[in-house]
Design a protein around this motif. Sequence first.
Motif, PDB file in Angstrom:
ATOM      1  N   MET A   1      34.295  43.140  58.825  1.00 20.95           N
ATOM      2  CA  MET A   1      35.556  43.647  58.325  1.00 20.95           C
ATOM      3  C   MET A   1      36.400  42.550  57.671  1.00 20.95           C
ATOM      4  O   MET A   1      36.922  42.737  56.599  1.00 20.95           O
ATOM      5  CB  MET A   1      36.325  44.280  59.486  1.00 20.95           C
ATOM      6  N   TRP A   2      36.523  41.389  58.336  1.00 26.27           N
ATOM      7  CA  TRP A   2      37.413  40.335  57.850  1.00 26.27           C
ATOM      8  C   TRP A   2      36.908  39.701  56.565  1.00 26.27           C
ATOM      9  O   TRP A   2      37.701  39.406  55.666  1.00 26.27           O
ATOM     10  CB  TRP A   2      37.614  39.295  58.949  1.00 26.27           C
ATOM     11  N   ARG A   3      35.616  39.506  56.453  1.00 28.83           N
ATOM     12  CA  ARG A   3      35.064  38.950  55.217  1.00 28.83           C
ATOM     13  C   ARG A   3      35.286  39.906  54.055  1.00 28.83           C
ATOM     14  O   ARG A   3      35.562  39.489  52.936  1.00 28.83           O
ATOM     15  CB  ARG A   3      33.583  38.617  55.388  1.00 28.83           C
ATOM     16  N   GLU A   4      35.174  41.204  54.321  1.00 29.96           N
ATOM     17  CA  GLU A   4      35.392  42.211  53.279  1.00 29.96           C
ATOM     18  C   GLU A   4      36.839  42.193  52.807  1.00 29.96           C
ATOM     19  O   GLU A   4      37.108  42.275  51.607  1.00 29.96           O
ATOM     20  CB  GLU A   4      35.014  43.613  53.787  1.00 29.96           C
ATOM     21  N   ILE A   5      37.773  42.080  53.735  1.00 27.34           N
ATOM     22  CA  ILE A   5      39.188  42.015  53.349  1.00 27.34           C
ATOM     23  C   ILE A   5      39.430  40.791  52.482  1.00 27.34           C
ATOM     24  O   ILE A   5      40.042  40.891  51.413  1.00 27.34           O
ATOM     25  CB  ILE A   5      40.097  41.997  54.591  1.00 27.34           C
ATOM     26  N   SER A   7      37.376  39.115  50.696  1.00 27.00           N
ATOM     27  CA  SER A   7      36.662  39.173  49.418  1.00 27.00           C
ATOM     28  C   SER A   7      37.369  40.053  48.387  1.00 27.00           C
ATOM     29  O   SER A   7      37.018  40.032  47.214  1.00 27.00           O
ATOM     30  CB  SER A   7      35.225  39.640  49.624  1.00 27.00           C
ATOM     31  N   GLU A   8      38.375  40.792  48.800  1.00 25.68           N
ATOM     32  CA  GLU A   8      39.166  41.593  47.859  1.00 25.68           C
ATOM     33  C   GLU A   8      40.036  40.707  46.967  1.00 25.68           C
ATOM     34  O   GLU A   8      40.558  41.161  45.977  1.00 25.68           O
ATOM     35  CB  GLU A   8      40.074  42.568  48.621  1.00 25.68           C
ATOM     36  N   GLN A  10      40.833  36.833  44.922  1.00 20.83           N
ATOM     37  CA  GLN A  10      40.184  35.713  44.237  1.00 20.83           C
ATOM     38  C   GLN A  10      40.628  34.395  44.858  1.00 20.83           C
ATOM     39  O   GLN A  10      41.663  34.313  45.505  1.00 20.83           O
ATOM     40  CB  GLN A  10      40.543  35.724  42.759  1.00 20.83           C
ATOM     41  N   ASN A  11      39.861  33.362  44.601  1.00 17.73           N
ATOM     42  CA  ASN A  11      40.189  31.998  45.017  1.00 17.73           C
ATOM     43  C   ASN A  11      40.322  31.838  46.526  1.00 17.73           C
ATOM     44  O   ASN A  11      41.158  31.082  46.996  1.00 17.73           O
ATOM     45  CB  ASN A  11      41.474  31.520  44.327  1.00 17.73           C
ATOM     46  N   ILE A  12      39.500  32.532  47.268  1.00 19.04           N
ATOM     47  CA  ILE A  12      39.493  32.441  48.713  1.00 19.04           C
ATOM     48  C   ILE A  12      38.197  31.761  49.147  1.00 19.04           C
ATOM     49  O   ILE A  12      37.126  32.081  48.637  1.00 19.04           O
ATOM     50  CB  ILE A  12      39.598  33.846  49.364  1.00 19.04           C
ATOM     51  N   GLU A  13      38.308  30.849  50.081  1.00 24.01           N
ATOM     52  CA  GLU A  13      37.136  30.132  50.565  1.00 24.01           C
ATOM     53  C   GLU A  13      36.883  30.517  52.024  1.00 24.01           C
ATOM     54  O   GLU A  13      37.743  30.340  52.885  1.00 24.01           O
ATOM     55  CB  GLU A  13      37.385  28.630  50.467  1.00 24.01           C
ATOM     56  N   LEU A  14      35.709  31.080  52.280  1.00 26.73           N
ATOM     57  CA  LEU A  14      35.319  31.479  53.625  1.00 26.73           C
ATOM     58  C   LEU A  14      34.341  30.467  54.200  1.00 26.73           C
ATOM     59  O   LEU A  14      33.602  29.820  53.462  1.00 26.73           O
ATOM     60  CB  LEU A  14      34.669  32.867  53.600  1.00 26.73           C
ATOM     61  N   GLN A  15      34.323  30.352  55.505  1.00 28.96           N
ATOM     62  CA  GLN A  15      33.432  29.439  56.195  1.00 28.96           C
ATOM     63  C   GLN A  15      32.361  30.240  56.932  1.00 28.96           C
ATOM     64  O   GLN A  15      32.446  31.458  57.029  1.00 28.96           O
ATOM     65  CB  GLN A  15      34.233  28.600  57.195  1.00 28.96           C
ATOM     66  N   ILE A  48      39.821  30.487  56.799  1.00 35.01           N
ATOM     67  CA  ILE A  48      39.980  31.028  55.447  1.00 35.01           C
ATOM     68  C   ILE A  48      40.975  30.152  54.709  1.00 35.01           C
ATOM     69  O   ILE A  48      42.125  30.013  55.131  1.00 35.01           O
ATOM     70  CB  ILE A  48      40.485  32.490  55.465  1.00 35.01           C
ATOM     71  N   ALA A  49      40.532  29.544  53.630  1.00 36.73           N
ATOM     72  CA  ALA A  49      41.401  28.732  52.784  1.00 36.73           C
ATOM     73  C   ALA A  49      41.874  29.585  51.620  1.00 36.73           C
ATOM     74  O   ALA A  49      41.088  30.299  51.000  1.00 36.73           O
ATOM     75  CB  ALA A  49      40.657  27.510  52.278  1.00 36.73           C
ATOM     76  N   GLY A  50      43.174  29.523  51.368  1.00 36.33           N
ATOM     77  CA  GLY A  50      43.755  30.299  50.275  1.00 36.33           C
ATOM     78  C   GLY A  50      44.205  29.415  49.139  1.00 36.33           C
ATOM     79  O   GLY A  50      43.919  28.213  49.097  1.00 36.33           O
ATOM     80  N   ARG A  51      44.929  30.024  48.236  1.00 35.48           N
ATOM     81  CA  ARG A  51      45.489  29.279  47.104  1.00 35.48           C
ATOM     82  C   ARG A  51      46.623  28.387  47.590  1.00 35.48           C
ATOM     83  O   ARG A  51      47.087  28.514  48.704  1.00 35.48           O
ATOM     84  CB  ARG A  51      46.025  30.261  46.058  1.00 35.48           C
TER      85      ARG A  51
END
Length: 144
Positions: A1-5, A7-8, A10-15, A48-51
């Motif tokens: 669920m969290w990865r899907e949210i 991925s909606e 841009q410019n997000i880095e997941l680990q 989760i790294a954001g802008r």
Amino acid sequence: MWREIASEFQNIELQGPADEKSLNLIERQLDQIVPQSLRELLLETDGIAGRYGTDVIWSAGRILGDNLAFRNDEQFRSLYQPFDDLMFFGDNGGGDQFAFVRSRERDEIFVWDHETDSRIWVSGSLEHYLRKAIGSDGEDWYRG
């Protein structure tokens, strides 16, 4: 669920995922239960790294390290109210930190303002916080 949210946006880095061992260590060292929503998120992505240079959700290691540092820093003890009731898990890139209140286990998110030492409600859930934080146009999305 969290990865899907995440991925909606841009410019997000997941680990990669955190492991149960690191989450259990947080609970033992901080003597607090990791909120269920945060636990589930970390088991999908360990941060989760954001802008704008923000760490919207810290890694499990950083959650533990930063919370211990905030609680044990002598200067912080003389300048700020105690942090023992909070579990910090993210920041805005400019010094303000986001936290769950753990004295009464709540799902709401608060922001600690590093300049005023205020603790202000910003979101009723981790999902709402995440959507607002990574969907915002700036680091101060939570201010009036």
